[in-house]
Design a protein around this motif. Structure first.
Motif, short mmCIF file in Angstrom:
data_model
loop_
_atom_site.label_atom_id
_atom_site.label_comp_id
_atom_site.label_asym_id
_atom_site.label_seq_id
_atom_site.Cartn_x
_atom_site.Cartn_y
_atom_site.Cartn_z
N UNK A 1 -7.68 -6.90 6.82
CA UNK A 1 -6.37 -7.37 7.27
C UNK A 1 -5.27 -6.41 6.83
N UNK A 2 -5.36 -5.90 5.60
CA UNK A 2 -4.38 -4.94 5.10
C UNK A 2 -4.39 -3.67 5.95
N UNK A 3 -5.57 -3.20 6.32
CA UNK A 3 -5.67 -2.01 7.16
C UNK A 3 -5.08 -2.26 8.54
N UNK A 4 -5.37 -3.42 9.13
CA UNK A 4 -4.79 -3.75 10.44
C UNK A 4 -3.26 -3.81 10.37
N UNK A 5 -2.73 -4.40 9.31
CA UNK A 5 -1.28 -4.47 9.13
C UNK A 5 -0.67 -3.06 9.02
N UNK A 6 -1.32 -2.20 8.26
CA UNK A 6 -0.84 -0.83 8.11
C UNK A 6 -0.87 -0.09 9.44
N UNK B 1 -4.92 1.40 -2.64
CA UNK B 1 -5.91 1.34 -1.58
C UNK B 1 -5.88 -0.05 -0.94
N UNK B 2 -6.43 -0.14 0.26
CA UNK B 2 -6.39 -1.40 1.01
C UNK B 2 -7.04 -2.55 0.26
N UNK B 3 -8.10 -2.30 -0.48
CA UNK B 3 -8.78 -3.40 -1.16
C UNK B 3 -8.03 -3.90 -2.39
N UNK B 4 -7.01 -3.18 -2.85
CA UNK B 4 -6.24 -3.61 -4.02
C UNK B 4 -5.17 -4.63 -3.65
N UNK B 5 -4.92 -4.83 -2.38
CA UNK B 5 -3.88 -5.78 -1.97
C UNK B 5 -4.35 -7.22 -2.08
N UNK B 6 -5.64 -7.43 -2.22
CA UNK B 6 -6.20 -8.78 -2.29
C UNK B 6 -5.57 -9.61 -3.41
N UNK B 7 -5.46 -9.03 -4.59
CA UNK B 7 -4.92 -9.79 -5.73
C UNK B 7 -3.41 -9.99 -5.63
N UNK B 8 -2.70 -9.04 -5.03
CA UNK B 8 -1.23 -9.10 -5.02
C UNK B 8 -0.68 -9.98 -3.89
N UNK B 9 -1.17 -9.77 -2.67
CA UNK B 9 -0.62 -10.54 -1.54
C UNK B 9 -1.65 -11.44 -0.87
N UNK B 10 -2.82 -11.52 -1.46
CA UNK B 10 -3.87 -12.46 -1.04
C UNK B 10 -4.32 -12.26 0.41
N UNK B 11 -4.50 -10.98 0.80
CA UNK B 11 -5.12 -10.71 2.10
C UNK B 11 -6.28 -9.73 1.86
N UNK B 12 -7.25 -9.79 2.71
CA UNK B 12 -8.42 -8.94 2.56
C UNK B 12 -8.16 -7.50 2.99
N UNK C 1 4.35 0.78 15.12
CA UNK C 1 5.75 0.39 15.31
C UNK C 1 6.68 1.56 14.97
N UNK C 2 6.40 2.25 13.89
CA UNK C 2 7.22 3.42 13.52
C UNK C 2 7.16 4.47 14.62
N UNK C 3 5.96 4.75 15.11
CA UNK C 3 5.81 5.75 16.17
C UNK C 3 6.53 5.31 17.44
N UNK C 4 6.43 4.04 17.79
CA UNK C 4 7.07 3.54 19.00
C UNK C 4 8.59 3.64 18.91
N UNK D 1 0.83 -1.19 0.00
CA UNK D 1 0.00 0.00 0.00
C UNK D 1 0.87 1.25 0.00
N UNK D 2 1.93 1.25 0.80
CA UNK D 2 2.82 2.41 0.82
C UNK D 2 3.68 2.50 -0.43
N UNK D 3 4.22 1.39 -0.85
CA UNK D 3 5.15 1.39 -1.98
C UNK D 3 4.50 1.77 -3.30
N UNK D 4 3.26 1.34 -3.52
CA UNK D 4 2.62 1.57 -4.80
C UNK D 4 1.40 2.48 -4.72
N UNK D 5 1.18 3.12 -3.57
CA UNK D 5 0.03 4.01 -3.37
C UNK D 5 -1.28 3.32 -3.70
#
Length: 155
Positions: free
Chosen positions: A21-26, A7-18, A32-35, A1-5
């Motif tokens: 799940x993509x939003x939770x990972x982000x 949206x969260x729903x576009x990750x389904x085809x590339x990395x096979x997560x919904x 983690x970055x903030x911490x 999502x960050x590397x290719x700009x």
């Protein structure tokens, strides 16, 4: 999502997560970055930081300067068609404005991102809030003299 700009729903085809799940990972990535970086890098300058910045800038013939302010237009490749008009600046293509203040060693101590590219720098400065503390006279004190006039806040 960050590397290719993407949206969260576009990750389904590339990395096979919904989308959820993509939003939770982000969100976990952001936490983690903030911490890891918040205490040192993701903060406003302290009084000690201001003193160091003022000293170094004065040595370089810029008394009272705290950093270098710049606004840049970042091209928005995947801008929705309906928004292109309000984000298209003088270049004709949609852009998002990034305002940042950095010091001599590239520590970015202020960043504001997201203004439409149709805005001018004055509008960005008003919205970003960078100078709101100066206008309210609650900014860090910074004593210096230019042309015989004394100042008590950095610029």
């Amino acid at each position: 999502m960050l590397a290719y700009s993407l949206p969260a729903d576009a990750t389904d085809e590339y990395i096979k997560i919904g989308e959820s799940t993509a939003i939770k990972c982000m969100q976990q990535f952001y936490r983690a970055i903030a911490e890891v970086f918040a205490e040192q890098y993701l903060r406003s300058p302290t009084s000690d930081d201001v003193a160091i910045l003022l000293y170094i800038c004065e040595q370089r013939s810029f008394p009272g300067m705290l950093g270098s302010l710049d606004c840049m237009h970042w091209k928005w490749k995947n801008c929705p068609t309906a928004w292109e008009g309000q984000y298209a600046g003088c270049s004709g293509s949609p852009t998002i404005i990034l305002e940042a203040v950095a010091n001599y060693d590239l520590w970015i101590w202020h960043a504001y991102f997201g203004m439409p590219g149709t805005n001018n720098v004055i509008n960005v400065l008003k919205t970003a809030g960078l100078f709101s503390k100066l206008a309210q006279c609650i900014a860090h004190t910074a004593y210096y003299k230019i042309g015989g006039k004394e100042y008590d806040m950095g610029y």
